[in-house]
Scaffold this active site. Structure first.
Site, PDB file in Angstrom:
ATOM      1  N   SER A 224       0.699  -1.447   0.064  1.00  0.00           N
ATOM      2  CA  SER A 224      -0.399  -0.390  -0.233  1.00  0.00           C
ATOM      3  C   SER A 224       1.053   1.699  -0.112  1.00  0.00           C
ATOM      4  O   SER A 224       1.962   1.240   0.752  1.00  0.00           O
ATOM      5  CB  SER A 224      -0.669  -0.104   1.472  1.00  0.00           C
ATOM      6  OG  SER A 224       0.002   0.344   2.374  1.00  0.00           O
ATOM      7  N   GLY A 226      -0.124   4.724   0.641  1.00  0.00           N
ATOM      8  CA  GLY A 226      -0.969   6.267   1.031  1.00  0.00           C
ATOM      9  C   GLY A 226      -1.724   6.754  -0.011  1.00  0.00           C
ATOM     10  O   GLY A 226      -2.362   5.821  -1.025  1.00  0.00           O
ATOM     11  N   GLY A 229      -2.488   4.704  -3.919  1.00  0.00           N
ATOM     12  CA  GLY A 229      -3.401   3.548  -3.976  1.00  0.00           C
ATOM     13  C   GLY A 229      -1.977   2.440  -3.436  1.00  0.00           C
ATOM     14  O   GLY A 229      -1.970   2.219  -2.211  1.00  0.00           O
ATOM     15  N   GLY A 255      -4.358   0.685   6.838  1.00  0.00           N
ATOM     16  CA  GLY A 255      -3.666  -0.617   6.322  1.00  0.00           C
ATOM     17  C   GLY A 255      -5.135  -0.891   7.109  1.00  0.00           C
ATOM     18  O   GLY A 255      -4.897  -2.623   6.216  1.00  0.00           O
ATOM     19  N   ASP A 256      -4.866  -0.980   8.104  1.00  0.00           N
ATOM     20  CA  ASP A 256      -6.753  -2.148   8.428  1.00  0.00           C
ATOM     21  C   ASP A 256      -7.288  -2.293   8.150  1.00  0.00           C
ATOM     22  O   ASP A 256      -8.205  -3.046   7.336  1.00  0.00           O
ATOM     23  CB  ASP A 256      -6.304  -1.892   9.802  1.00  0.00           C
ATOM     24  CG  ASP A 256      -4.986  -1.764  11.071  1.00  0.00           C
ATOM     25  OD1 ASP A 256      -3.980  -1.698  10.067  1.00  0.00           O
ATOM     26  OD2 ASP A 256      -5.717  -1.091  12.302  1.00  0.00           O
TER      27      ASP A 256
HETATM   28  P1  ATP Z   1      -1.822   2.400   9.256  1.00  0.00           P
HETATM   29  O1  ATP Z   1      -0.808   1.697   9.410  1.00  0.00           O
HETATM   30  O2  ATP Z   1      -1.857   4.019   8.751  1.00  0.00           O
HETATM   31  O3  ATP Z   1      -3.228   1.341   8.931  1.00  0.00           O
HETATM   32  P2  ATP Z   1      -0.455   1.362   6.155  1.00  0.00           P
HETATM   33  O4  ATP Z   1       0.531   2.296   5.854  1.00  0.00           O
HETATM   34  O5  ATP Z   1      -0.689   0.099   7.043  1.00  0.00           O
HETATM   35  O6  ATP Z   1      -2.005   2.470   7.016  1.00  0.00           O
HETATM   36  P3  ATP Z   1      -1.273   3.291   3.526  1.00  0.00           P
HETATM   37  O7  ATP Z   1      -0.371   2.675   2.448  1.00  0.00           O
HETATM   38  O8  ATP Z   1      -0.800   4.508   4.859  1.00  0.00           O
HETATM   39  O9  ATP Z   1      -1.125   1.935   5.134  1.00  0.00           O
HETATM   40  O10 ATP Z   1      -2.844   3.590   3.085  1.00  0.00           O
HETATM   41  C1  ATP Z   1      -3.755   1.784   2.997  1.00  0.00           C
HETATM   42  C2  ATP Z   1      -4.198   2.578   1.797  1.00  0.00           C
HETATM   43  O11 ATP Z   1      -5.193   3.754   2.202  1.00  0.00           O
HETATM   44  C3  ATP Z   1      -3.942   2.993   0.740  1.00  0.00           C
HETATM   45  O12 ATP Z   1      -3.495   2.320  -0.420  1.00  0.00           O
HETATM   46  C4  ATP Z   1      -5.578   3.777   0.259  1.00  0.00           C
HETATM   47  O13 ATP Z   1      -6.707   3.010  -0.282  1.00  0.00           O
HETATM   48  C5  ATP Z   1      -6.099   4.884   1.238  1.00  0.00           C
HETATM   49  N1  ATP Z   1      -4.685   5.633   2.262  1.00  0.00           N
HETATM   50  C6  ATP Z   1      -4.195   5.720   2.802  1.00  0.00           C
HETATM   51  N2  ATP Z   1      -3.924   7.297   2.957  1.00  0.00           N
HETATM   52  C7  ATP Z   1      -4.346   7.743   1.802  1.00  0.00           C
HETATM   53  C8  ATP Z   1      -4.883   9.103   1.378  1.00  0.00           C
HETATM   54  N3  ATP Z   1      -4.342  10.185   1.951  1.00  0.00           N
HETATM   55  N4  ATP Z   1      -5.726   9.091   0.469  1.00  0.00           N
HETATM   56  C9  ATP Z   1      -6.271   8.562   0.132  1.00  0.00           C
HETATM   57  N5  ATP Z   1      -6.546   7.614   0.342  1.00  0.00           N
HETATM   58  C10 ATP Z   1      -5.610   7.144   1.428  1.00  0.00           C
END
Ligand code: ATP
Length: 312
Positions: A224, A226, A229, A255-256
């Site tokens: 992922s 953020g 995508g 992420g969850d």
């Molecule tokens: P966390 O540790 O905060 O749970 P993570 O680091 O495991 O998150 P991210 O890659 O930040 O995961 O986010 C997972 C998904 O959530 C992304 O692939 C996207 O679909 C959505 N997402 C996260 N941040 C954003 C953003 N700023 N705008 C739009 N979608 C987002």
């Protein structure tokens, strides 16, 4: 039905205050206390999307009881292995226009006997579940290969396991012969794991990394990114998933929420495109809400349609 495992849950306490005063008294009028830990966020999002889910893992003491009562109140099914120690609190102080200061307890110290008891509980519980999520850090005292042991047990029963962890516990899985069906690291976690800096402009390096021994046997890898995508390996194919620009309220727990989407769609035996669109749409919906691990299902269809999956 999905089984959502959290070994080290927490009661997530949020203190909104105007200005954080260090070395002084800070008073807080509105407190929210939520059953937390990554797997409980997964369970809540699945429940909000009308999916069936059972939350499990370890809980103990009065805080454990509070979490169980809250899950019951919210009609989220649960069956936890009880431990002697007390489940942890995790405190987030929201202050000074958007700043967040966190105090995270390490949680109780568990033993190999506790892990054996959880495995016995899973043996009884897992029959009704096709998809199992394992999320978050290991509790103190548990062996680093605890997730390898759980995945081995679940694979033997033909369950699809989605693993969302990082650091030593994920490394132990990648270095073993026991592989989950899917993992969902973010970019930082992949870089920390492999020691390789990843460039989104040139994905050749990342592709060859994912075709290497540690990753190849994992059928679905969703990295992922953020707001950008995700980058995905399914079998030997690679995909770029892009999402629309939105107004982010609170990205914590996305992420969850993404893992919840993977589990929901895998459980429905959806196509790869639907699996990825569901996961991204739910990650995105979580960022639009104030609460962590929370989505508004009414917005799902609109954003699902706006997610694009392209083979690269
Ligand atoms: P966390 O540790 O905060 O749970 P993570 O680091 O495991 O998150 P991210 O890659 O930040 O995961 O986010 C997972 C998904 O959530 C992304 O692939 C996207 O679909 C959505 N997402 C996260 N941040 C954003 C953003 N700023 N705008 C739009 N979608 C987002």
């Amino acid at each position: 039905m999905v089984l959502a495992i959290t070994l080290n849950p927490s009661l997530d306490i949020s203190y909104p205050i105007e200005t954080l005063k260090i070395n002084d008294v800070n008073r807080c009028q509105t407190v929210s206390k939520t059953a937390g830990g990554k797997g409980l966020n997964v369970a809540r999002v699945i429940h909000q999307m009308d999916g069936s889910v059972v939350a499990t893992g370890f809980l103990g003491g009065n805080i454990g009881k509070y979490i169980e009562d809250q899950l019951t109140e919210q009609e989220i099914q649960h069956q936890f292995q009880h431990i002697n120690g007390e489940t942890r609190n995790c405190i987030a102080i929201l202050h000074d226009q958007g700043q967040q200061t966190e105090v995270l307890e390490g949680g109780p110290t568990l033993s190999v006997e506790d892990l054996e008891k959880l495995k016995a509980l899973l043996e009884d519980l897992v029959g009704a579940h096709d998809v199992v999520t394992i999320s978050g850090s290991l509790s103190k005292g548990l062996p680093e290969d605890s997730y390898v042991q759980l995945i081995e047990q679940l694979n033997a029963k033909n369950k699809k396991v989605i693993l969302d962890s990082s650091g030593g516990s994920l490394k132990a899985v990648l270095n073993s012969n026991v592989k989950p069906y899917a993992i969902k690291p973010n970019l930082t976690e992949i870089e920390e794991l492999t020691g390789v800096a990843v460039s989104l402009e040139d994905l050749t390096g990342l592709k060859s990394l994912l075709l290497g021994e540690q990753f190849m046997a994992i059928p679905l890898i969703v990295i992922s990114l953020g707001a950008d995508g995700a980058f995905v390996k399914s079998g030997k194919q690679f995909y770029r998933v892009t999402i629309p620009k939105i107004n982010v309220v609170n990205p914590v727990g996305s992420g969850d929420s993404t893992v919840a989407g993977l589990a929901l769609a895998l459980e429905k035996q959806a196509s790869l495109e639907e699996i990825l669109k569901t996961a991204m749409a739910l990650g995105l919906l979580n960022t639009m809400e104030q609460k962590t691990g929370f989505v508004n299902p009414l917005n799902f269809d609109k954003y699902f349609e706006l997610v694009k999956v392209e083979e690269i």
